[in-house]
Design a protein around this motif. Structure first.
Motif, short mmCIF file in Angstrom:
data_model
loop_
_atom_site.label_atom_id
_atom_site.label_comp_id
_atom_site.label_asym_id
_atom_site.label_seq_id
_atom_site.Cartn_x
_atom_site.Cartn_y
_atom_site.Cartn_z
N MET A 1 1.00 -1.36 -0.10
CA MET A 1 -0.07 -0.07 0.12
C MET A 1 0.69 1.31 0.09
O MET A 1 1.78 1.23 0.62
CB MET A 1 -0.48 -0.06 1.25
CG MET A 1 -1.77 1.16 1.32
SD MET A 1 -3.60 0.85 1.64
CE MET A 1 -3.96 -0.50 1.89
N ALA A 2 0.48 2.13 -0.68
CA ALA A 2 1.14 3.41 -0.96
C ALA A 2 0.46 4.67 -0.49
O ALA A 2 -0.86 4.41 -0.29
CB ALA A 2 1.80 3.51 -2.17
N GLY A 14 0.54 -3.20 -7.67
CA GLY A 14 1.08 -4.58 -7.76
C GLY A 14 -0.07 -5.70 -8.04
O GLY A 14 -1.32 -5.48 -8.03
N LEU A 15 0.41 -6.76 -7.93
CA LEU A 15 -0.31 -7.97 -8.04
C LEU A 15 -0.73 -8.42 -6.78
O LEU A 15 -0.13 -8.56 -5.64
CB LEU A 15 0.16 -9.22 -8.83
CG LEU A 15 0.62 -8.95 -10.27
CD1 LEU A 15 1.59 -10.27 -10.63
CD2 LEU A 15 -0.43 -8.87 -11.21
N ILE A 21 8.81 -7.18 -0.83
CA ILE A 21 9.98 -6.96 -1.34
C ILE A 21 10.30 -7.75 -2.41
O ILE A 21 10.06 -8.88 -2.56
CB ILE A 21 11.02 -6.82 -0.43
CG1 ILE A 21 10.82 -6.06 0.72
CG2 ILE A 21 12.62 -6.25 -1.07
CD1 ILE A 21 11.94 -6.11 1.90
N ILE A 22 10.57 -7.25 -3.91
CA ILE A 22 10.91 -7.81 -5.15
C ILE A 22 12.13 -7.23 -5.62
O ILE A 22 12.33 -6.05 -5.61
CB ILE A 22 9.50 -7.61 -6.15
CG1 ILE A 22 9.13 -6.23 -6.42
CG2 ILE A 22 8.46 -8.41 -5.53
CD1 ILE A 22 8.34 -6.33 -7.63
N GLY A 23 12.91 -7.97 -6.55
CA GLY A 23 13.98 -7.43 -7.08
C GLY A 23 14.40 -8.72 -8.16
O GLY A 23 13.90 -9.54 -8.24
N ILE A 24 15.44 -8.33 -8.89
CA ILE A 24 15.87 -9.15 -9.92
C ILE A 24 17.52 -9.18 -9.65
O ILE A 24 18.00 -8.04 -9.39
CB ILE A 24 15.78 -8.48 -11.26
CG1 ILE A 24 14.28 -8.19 -11.32
CG2 ILE A 24 16.33 -9.55 -12.20
CD1 ILE A 24 13.31 -9.51 -11.58
N GLU A 44 -4.00 -16.88 1.20
CA GLU A 44 -3.96 -17.83 0.07
C GLU A 44 -3.25 -17.26 -0.97
O GLU A 44 -2.72 -18.18 -1.86
CB GLU A 44 -5.34 -18.35 0.11
CG GLU A 44 -5.84 -19.19 0.70
CD GLU A 44 -5.10 -20.75 1.01
OE1 GLU A 44 -4.75 -21.18 -0.10
OE2 GLU A 44 -4.81 -20.88 1.94
N GLN A 45 -3.83 -16.21 -1.39
CA GLN A 45 -3.11 -15.26 -2.60
C GLN A 45 -1.48 -15.29 -2.39
O GLN A 45 -0.75 -15.59 -3.54
CB GLN A 45 -3.54 -13.78 -2.70
CG GLN A 45 -5.03 -13.87 -3.09
CD GLN A 45 -5.97 -13.62 -1.76
OE1 GLN A 45 -5.41 -13.90 -0.62
NE2 GLN A 45 -7.17 -13.20 -2.14
N GLN A 46 -0.96 -15.21 -1.31
CA GLN A 46 0.50 -15.14 -1.12
C GLN A 46 1.17 -16.53 -1.26
O GLN A 46 2.06 -16.54 -1.98
CB GLN A 46 0.79 -14.53 0.26
CG GLN A 46 0.54 -12.93 0.43
CD GLN A 46 0.63 -12.51 1.64
OE1 GLN A 46 0.30 -13.15 2.61
NE2 GLN A 46 0.81 -11.15 1.86
#
Length: 71
Positions: A1-2, A14-15, A21-24, A44-46
């Motif tokens: 949330m922002a 986001g989804l 936290i996401i990264g590549i 459940e979604q997570q």
């Protein structure tokens, strides 16, 4: 949330179920870190997002302490 900088109202992005936290990595591999405190559990979604990450050989984990997310 922002938080909207103009109206100061919260909004989601986001989804649904995506980690906090996401990264590549340098090798192109996706990394997802879900942060939980206390006895909080994944929704459940997570859990479904985690399964998708596992299916595609991404790195995904649940961090329960601050240092787990950065080490």
């Amino acid at each position: 949330m922002a938080l909207n900088m103009r109206t100061h109202e919260p909004f989601r992005y986001g989804l649904v179920g995506s980690p906090d936290i996401i990264g590549i990595l340098n090798n192109g591999k996706f990394v997802g870190i879900e942060c939980k405190t206390g006895n909080a559990k994944q929704s459940e979604q997570q859990k479904n997002f985690e399964k998708m990450c596992t299916k595609f050989n991404a790195i995904y984990f649940v961090a329960r302490e601050k240092m787990a997310a950065v080490s």
